[in-house]
Scaffold this motif. Structure first.
Motif, PDB file in Angstrom:
ATOM      1  N   VAL A   4      -1.264   3.106 -13.229  1.00  0.00           N
ATOM      2  CA  VAL A   4      -1.365   1.679 -13.556  1.00  0.00           C
ATOM      3  C   VAL A   4      -0.543   0.852 -12.572  1.00  0.00           C
ATOM      4  O   VAL A   4      -1.041  -0.131 -12.002  1.00  0.00           O
ATOM      5  CB  VAL A   4      -0.920   1.420 -15.013  1.00  0.00           C
ATOM      6  N   THR A   5       0.699   1.240 -12.359  1.00  0.00           N
ATOM      7  CA  THR A   5       1.559   0.501 -11.435  1.00  0.00           C
ATOM      8  C   THR A   5       1.046   0.636 -10.004  1.00  0.00           C
ATOM      9  O   THR A   5       1.018  -0.339  -9.250  1.00  0.00           O
ATOM     10  CB  THR A   5       3.015   0.990 -11.537  1.00  0.00           C
ATOM     11  N   ALA A   6       0.619   1.838  -9.625  1.00  0.00           N
ATOM     12  CA  ALA A   6       0.079   2.049  -8.282  1.00  0.00           C
ATOM     13  C   ALA A   6      -1.162   1.184  -8.050  1.00  0.00           C
ATOM     14  O   ALA A   6      -1.334   0.603  -6.977  1.00  0.00           O
ATOM     15  CB  ALA A   6      -0.248   3.518  -8.065  1.00  0.00           C
ATOM     16  N   LYS A   7      -1.992   1.083  -9.065  1.00  0.00           N
ATOM     17  CA  LYS A   7      -3.197   0.262  -8.957  1.00  0.00           C
ATOM     18  C   LYS A   7      -2.835  -1.209  -8.749  1.00  0.00           C
ATOM     19  O   LYS A   7      -3.487  -1.908  -7.966  1.00  0.00           O
ATOM     20  CB  LYS A   7      -4.052   0.431 -10.222  1.00  0.00           C
ATOM     21  N   ALA A   8      -1.787  -1.678  -9.408  1.00  0.00           N
ATOM     22  CA  ALA A   8      -1.342  -3.064  -9.238  1.00  0.00           C
ATOM     23  C   ALA A   8      -0.849  -3.296  -7.808  1.00  0.00           C
ATOM     24  O   ALA A   8      -1.167  -4.322  -7.186  1.00  0.00           O
ATOM     25  CB  ALA A   8      -0.248  -3.393 -10.244  1.00  0.00           C
ATOM     26  N   TRP A   9      -0.083  -2.338  -7.269  1.00  0.00           N
ATOM     27  CA  TRP A   9       0.384  -2.466  -5.884  1.00  0.00           C
ATOM     28  C   TRP A   9      -0.795  -2.424  -4.911  1.00  0.00           C
ATOM     29  O   TRP A   9      -0.815  -3.163  -3.913  1.00  0.00           O
ATOM     30  CB  TRP A   9       1.390  -1.374  -5.551  1.00  0.00           C
ATOM     31  N   ASP A  10      -1.786  -1.588  -5.174  1.00  0.00           N
ATOM     32  CA  ASP A  10      -2.983  -1.553  -4.326  1.00  0.00           C
ATOM     33  C   ASP A  10      -3.730  -2.890  -4.356  1.00  0.00           C
ATOM     34  O   ASP A  10      -4.208  -3.361  -3.322  1.00  0.00           O
ATOM     35  CB  ASP A  10      -3.937  -0.430  -4.771  1.00  0.00           C
ATOM     36  N   ALA A  11      -3.825  -3.485  -5.529  1.00  0.00           N
ATOM     37  CA  ALA A  11      -4.495  -4.792  -5.645  1.00  0.00           C
ATOM     38  C   ALA A  11      -3.731  -5.844  -4.854  1.00  0.00           C
ATOM     39  O   ALA A  11      -4.346  -6.675  -4.165  1.00  0.00           O
ATOM     40  CB  ALA A  11      -4.608  -5.188  -7.116  1.00  0.00           C
ATOM     41  N   ASP A  12      -2.412  -5.813  -4.932  1.00  0.00           N
ATOM     42  CA  ASP A  12      -1.604  -6.747  -4.146  1.00  0.00           C
ATOM     43  C   ASP A  12      -1.824  -6.526  -2.653  1.00  0.00           C
ATOM     44  O   ASP A  12      -1.940  -7.485  -1.878  1.00  0.00           O
ATOM     45  CB  ASP A  12      -0.119  -6.599  -4.477  1.00  0.00           C
ATOM     46  N   ALA A  13      -1.892  -5.265  -2.243  1.00  0.00           N
ATOM     47  CA  ALA A  13      -2.121  -4.942  -0.829  1.00  0.00           C
ATOM     48  C   ALA A  13      -3.453  -5.508  -0.355  1.00  0.00           C
ATOM     49  O   ALA A  13      -3.538  -6.118   0.717  1.00  0.00           O
ATOM     50  CB  ALA A  13      -2.080  -3.425  -0.618  1.00  0.00           C
ATOM     51  N   ARG A  14      -4.488  -5.318  -1.158  1.00  0.00           N
ATOM     52  CA  ARG A  14      -5.815  -5.837  -0.785  1.00  0.00           C
ATOM     53  C   ARG A  14      -5.814  -7.365  -0.710  1.00  0.00           C
ATOM     54  O   ARG A  14      -6.391  -7.949   0.213  1.00  0.00           O
ATOM     55  CB  ARG A  14      -6.878  -5.358  -1.775  1.00  0.00           C
ATOM     56  N   GLY A  15      -5.160  -7.997  -1.669  1.00  0.00           N
ATOM     57  CA  GLY A  15      -5.102  -9.455  -1.675  1.00  0.00           C
ATOM     58  C   GLY A  15      -4.369 -10.001  -0.464  1.00  0.00           C
ATOM     59  O   GLY A  15      -4.823 -10.968   0.172  1.00  0.00           O
ATOM     60  N   LEU A  16      -3.255  -9.388  -0.124  1.00  0.00           N
ATOM     61  CA  LEU A  16      -2.505  -9.836   1.049  1.00  0.00           C
ATOM     62  C   LEU A  16      -3.273  -9.585   2.336  1.00  0.00           C
ATOM     63  O   LEU A  16      -3.254 -10.423   3.253  1.00  0.00           O
ATOM     64  CB  LEU A  16      -1.141  -9.138   1.100  1.00  0.00           C
ATOM     65  N   LEU A  17      -3.963  -8.456   2.423  1.00  0.00           N
ATOM     66  CA  LEU A  17      -4.749  -8.171   3.619  1.00  0.00           C
ATOM     67  C   LEU A  17      -5.876  -9.194   3.771  1.00  0.00           C
ATOM     68  O   LEU A  17      -6.158  -9.669   4.878  1.00  0.00           O
ATOM     69  CB  LEU A  17      -5.319  -6.750   3.570  1.00  0.00           C
ATOM     70  N   GLN A  18      -6.498  -9.549   2.666  1.00  0.00           N
ATOM     71  CA  GLN A  18      -7.540 -10.575   2.718  1.00  0.00           C
ATOM     72  C   GLN A  18      -6.950 -11.915   3.174  1.00  0.00           C
ATOM     73  O   GLN A  18      -7.546 -12.614   3.986  1.00  0.00           O
ATOM     74  CB  GLN A  18      -8.216 -10.728   1.362  1.00  0.00           C
ATOM     75  N   CYS A  19      -5.773 -12.253   2.688  1.00  0.00           N
ATOM     76  CA  CYS A  19      -5.100 -13.482   3.133  1.00  0.00           C
ATOM     77  C   CYS A  19      -4.817 -13.433   4.624  1.00  0.00           C
ATOM     78  O   CYS A  19      -5.034 -14.426   5.335  1.00  0.00           O
ATOM     79  CB  CYS A  19      -3.799 -13.689   2.371  1.00  0.00           C
TER      80      CYS A  19
ATOM     81  N   SER B  34       0.829  -1.202   0.000  1.00  0.00           N
ATOM     82  CA  SER B  34       0.000   0.000   0.000  1.00  0.00           C
ATOM     83  C   SER B  34       0.868   1.259   0.000  1.00  0.00           C
ATOM     84  O   SER B  34       0.600   2.227  -0.729  1.00  0.00           O
ATOM     85  CB  SER B  34      -0.917  -0.014   1.222  1.00  0.00           C
ATOM     86  N   GLU B  35       1.923   1.238   0.813  1.00  0.00           N
ATOM     87  CA  GLU B  35       2.823   2.388   0.858  1.00  0.00           C
ATOM     88  C   GLU B  35       3.574   2.570  -0.459  1.00  0.00           C
ATOM     89  O   GLU B  35       3.822   3.701  -0.888  1.00  0.00           O
ATOM     90  CB  GLU B  35       3.796   2.237   2.028  1.00  0.00           C
ATOM     91  N   LYS B  36       3.935   1.475  -1.110  1.00  0.00           N
ATOM     92  CA  LYS B  36       4.587   1.570  -2.427  1.00  0.00           C
ATOM     93  C   LYS B  36       3.625   2.198  -3.440  1.00  0.00           C
ATOM     94  O   LYS B  36       4.036   3.021  -4.253  1.00  0.00           O
ATOM     95  CB  LYS B  36       5.049   0.190  -2.904  1.00  0.00           C
ATOM     96  N   ALA B  37       2.364   1.809  -3.381  1.00  0.00           N
ATOM     97  CA  ALA B  37       1.370   2.391  -4.287  1.00  0.00           C
ATOM     98  C   ALA B  37       1.282   3.898  -4.079  1.00  0.00           C
ATOM     99  O   ALA B  37       1.278   4.670  -5.050  1.00  0.00           O
ATOM    100  CB  ALA B  37       0.014   1.733  -4.068  1.00  0.00           C
ATOM    101  N   ASP B  38       1.217   4.324  -2.822  1.00  0.00           N
ATOM    102  CA  ASP B  38       1.150   5.751  -2.521  1.00  0.00           C
ATOM    103  C   ASP B  38       2.385   6.489  -3.028  1.00  0.00           C
ATOM    104  O   ASP B  38       2.286   7.576  -3.604  1.00  0.00           O
ATOM    105  CB  ASP B  38       1.006   5.976  -1.013  1.00  0.00           C
ATOM    106  N   TYR B  39       3.547   5.903  -2.818  1.00  0.00           N
ATOM    107  CA  TYR B  39       4.802   6.508  -3.255  1.00  0.00           C
ATOM    108  C   TYR B  39       4.843   6.657  -4.784  1.00  0.00           C
ATOM    109  O   TYR B  39       5.223   7.710  -5.306  1.00  0.00           O
ATOM    110  CB  TYR B  39       5.982   5.663  -2.772  1.00  0.00           C
ATOM    111  N   ILE B  40       4.432   5.604  -5.474  1.00  0.00           N
ATOM    112  CA  ILE B  40       4.433   5.636  -6.949  1.00  0.00           C
ATOM    113  C   ILE B  40       3.469   6.692  -7.464  1.00  0.00           C
ATOM    114  O   ILE B  40       3.786   7.450  -8.379  1.00  0.00           O
ATOM    115  CB  ILE B  40       4.107   4.241  -7.515  1.00  0.00           C
ATOM    116  N   ARG B  41       2.288   6.756  -6.850  1.00  0.00           N
ATOM    117  CA  ARG B  41       1.298   7.766  -7.256  1.00  0.00           C
ATOM    118  C   ARG B  41       1.847   9.184  -7.049  1.00  0.00           C
ATOM    119  O   ARG B  41       1.705  10.042  -7.913  1.00  0.00           O
ATOM    120  CB  ARG B  41       0.005   7.600  -6.456  1.00  0.00           C
ATOM    121  N   ALA B  42       2.479   9.399  -5.907  1.00  0.00           N
ATOM    122  CA  ALA B  42       2.956  10.743  -5.561  1.00  0.00           C
ATOM    123  C   ALA B  42       4.184  11.158  -6.362  1.00  0.00           C
ATOM    124  O   ALA B  42       4.320  12.342  -6.710  1.00  0.00           O
ATOM    125  CB  ALA B  42       3.268  10.805  -4.064  1.00  0.00           C
ATOM    126  N   ASN B  43       5.059  10.236  -6.648  1.00  0.00           N
ATOM    127  CA  ASN B  43       6.347  10.599  -7.234  1.00  0.00           C
ATOM    128  C   ASN B  43       6.470  10.326  -8.731  1.00  0.00           C
ATOM    129  O   ASN B  43       7.316  10.924  -9.394  1.00  0.00           O
ATOM    130  CB  ASN B  43       7.482   9.889  -6.497  1.00  0.00           C
TER     131      ASN B  43
END
Length: 67
Positions: free
Chosen positions: A43-58, A29-38
Motif C-alpha cells: 500500500v505504501t509502496a503503491k503510494a510512492w509509485d503514484a507520487d513518482a508517476r505524478g512528478l515525472l508527468q509534471c 520510485s526508489e523509496k517505493a522499491d525499498y519499501i516493497r523489498a524491506n
C-alpha cells in the motif's frame, strides 16, 4: 521551512526545474522499491509509485512548456 525553500531554489537555479522534479520522481520510485523489498508494504509502496508517476508527468510538462 525557509531552509528547505532556499535549498530547493538553489537546486532549481543550478540544475533547472525539470531536472529537480525528475530527480524527486526518481527518489519516490526508489523509496517505493525499498519499501516493497524491506517491509513488504504494498500500500505504501503503491503510494510512492503514484507520487513518482505524478512528478515525472509534471517534469515532462515543464520540459514541454519551456520549449
Amino acid at each position: 521551512m525557509q531552509d528547505i525553500t532556499t535549498a530547493l531554489e538553489e537546486m532549481i537555479d543550478r540544475h533547472g526545474l525539470t531536472h529537480v522534479v525528475a530527480g524527486l520522481s526518481l527518489i519516490c520510485s526508489e523509496k517505493a522499491d525499498y519499501i516493497r523489498a524491506n517491509f513488504q508494504d504494498r500500500v505504501t509502496a503503491k503510494a510512492w509509485d503514484a507520487d513518482a508517476r505524478g512528478l515525472l508527468q509534471c517534469a515532462r510538462l515543464i520540459c514541454t512548456d519551456s520549449k
